[in-house]
Design a protein around this motif. Structure first.
Motif, mmCIF file in Angstrom:
data_model
loop_
_atom_site.group_PDB
_atom_site.id
_atom_site.type_symbol
_atom_site.label_atom_id
_atom_site.label_comp_id
_atom_site.label_asym_id
_atom_site.label_seq_id
_atom_site.Cartn_x
_atom_site.Cartn_y
_atom_site.Cartn_z
ATOM 1 N N ARG A 29 0.869 -1.171 0.000
ATOM 2 C CA ARG A 29 0.000 0.000 0.000
ATOM 3 C C ARG A 29 0.903 1.218 0.000
ATOM 4 N N ALA A 30 0.635 2.149 -0.916
ATOM 5 C CA ALA A 30 1.378 3.399 -0.930
ATOM 6 C C ALA A 30 1.147 4.119 0.396
ATOM 7 N N ILE A 31 2.151 4.819 0.864
ATOM 8 C CA ILE A 31 2.036 5.597 2.097
ATOM 9 C C ILE A 31 1.638 7.010 1.704
ATOM 10 N N GLY A 32 0.458 7.444 2.162
ATOM 11 C CA GLY A 32 0.003 8.792 1.876
ATOM 12 C C GLY A 32 0.734 9.800 2.743
ATOM 13 N N GLY A 33 0.769 11.018 2.289
ATOM 14 C CA GLY A 33 1.456 12.085 3.005
ATOM 15 C C GLY A 33 2.573 12.638 2.147
ATOM 16 N N PRO A 34 3.376 13.550 2.680
ATOM 17 C CA PRO A 34 4.390 14.257 1.889
ATOM 18 C C PRO A 34 5.706 13.500 1.716
ATOM 19 N N PHE A 35 5.781 12.265 2.161
ATOM 20 C CA PHE A 35 7.050 11.550 2.261
ATOM 21 C C PHE A 35 7.635 11.158 0.901
ATOM 22 N N SER A 36 6.827 10.578 0.025
ATOM 23 C CA SER A 36 7.332 10.147 -1.280
ATOM 24 C C SER A 36 7.793 11.339 -2.101
ATOM 25 N N GLU A 37 7.049 12.414 -2.038
ATOM 26 C CA GLU A 37 7.412 13.616 -2.804
ATOM 27 C C GLU A 37 8.773 14.155 -2.372
ATOM 28 N N LEU A 38 9.000 14.229 -1.071
ATOM 29 C CA LEU A 38 10.277 14.738 -0.578
ATOM 30 C C LEU A 38 11.425 13.806 -0.969
ATOM 31 N N LEU A 39 11.236 12.504 -0.830
ATOM 32 C CA LEU A 39 12.273 11.545 -1.230
ATOM 33 C C LEU A 39 12.565 11.653 -2.721
ATOM 34 N N SER A 40 11.522 11.785 -3.528
ATOM 35 C CA SER A 40 11.691 11.917 -4.978
ATOM 36 C C SER A 40 12.497 13.158 -5.321
ATOM 37 N N GLU A 41 12.166 14.276 -4.702
ATOM 38 C CA GLU A 41 12.912 15.515 -4.936
ATOM 39 C C GLU A 41 14.376 15.344 -4.557
ATOM 40 N N TYR A 42 14.615 14.698 -3.432
ATOM 41 C CA TYR A 42 15.976 14.541 -2.926
ATOM 42 C C TYR A 42 16.847 13.704 -3.860
#
Length: 180
Positions: A29-42
């Motif tokens: 299950r994908a984890i909702g919230g800002p976490f994936s976006e921040l990791l992707s940017e990084y």
């Protein structure tokens, strides 16, 4: 993140997905919230943070309650063979590091029941190593020929997996385990 940015918020269950995790296709299950976006940017590439949907651990062994063990002496032996004073054991991604055992004592733990802190653990087999262990845990760049060292030190041994260092097992009785 190392650059100081943080993601804060509630980790909510998101979209159901199927992902390949080593040799298995697993429901996640994908984890909702800002976490994936921040990791992707990084990292500069699209990433999606997920959690296993079936409450199993992120171990390719199929064992619920999976744990891994490494003796500190085994890590020192790897460092010695590399001509180093020490090796950062984070590269081996073990759950528990055990002090006070001989190098590669883990080999004899398989099939036995161990008490670690208040927990009881049964090692089931060796942890075969891959090239990720050759990377510096902070920089992600190769800095130690771990696989060559393991091949030289342990290549001819009868282990449950090739290039073995440490053991994996199941938690027979969960309880507190603490530093020291």
């Amino acid at each position: 993140l190392p650059d100081g940015r943080r993601a804060e918020g509630e980790a909510t269950p998101g979209q159901e997905l199927q992902v390949r995790f080593y040799s298995m296709v697993r429901p996640v299950r994908a984890i909702g919230g800002p976490f994936s976006e921040l990791l992707s940017e990084y990292v500069g590439a699209p990433l999606r943070l997920v959690a296993f949907d079936d409450a199993r651990s992120a171990v390719d062994r199929g064992a619920a309650g999976a744990v891994s063990l490494l003796s500190a002496a085994s890590a020192r032996e790897i460092a010695r063979a590399a001509g180093n004073d020490s090796v950062d054991t984070r590269r081996f991604r073990m759950t528990i590091e055990i002090a006070g055992a001989e190098p590669f004592a883990e080999d004899a733990w398989i099939g036995r029941e161990l008490r670690v802190g208040g927990a009881r653990i049964r090692p089931l087999g060796h942890v075969g190593r891959c090239n990720i262990t050759e990377l510096d845990p902070d920089r992600g760049t190769p800095d130690l020929p771990t696989l060559d060292i393991l091949r030289e030190l342990r290549g001819g041994l009868d282990t449950t997996e090739p290039l073995a260092l440490g053991v994996h097992g199941s938690v027979v009785e969960a309880d507190e385990v603490a530093l020291g």
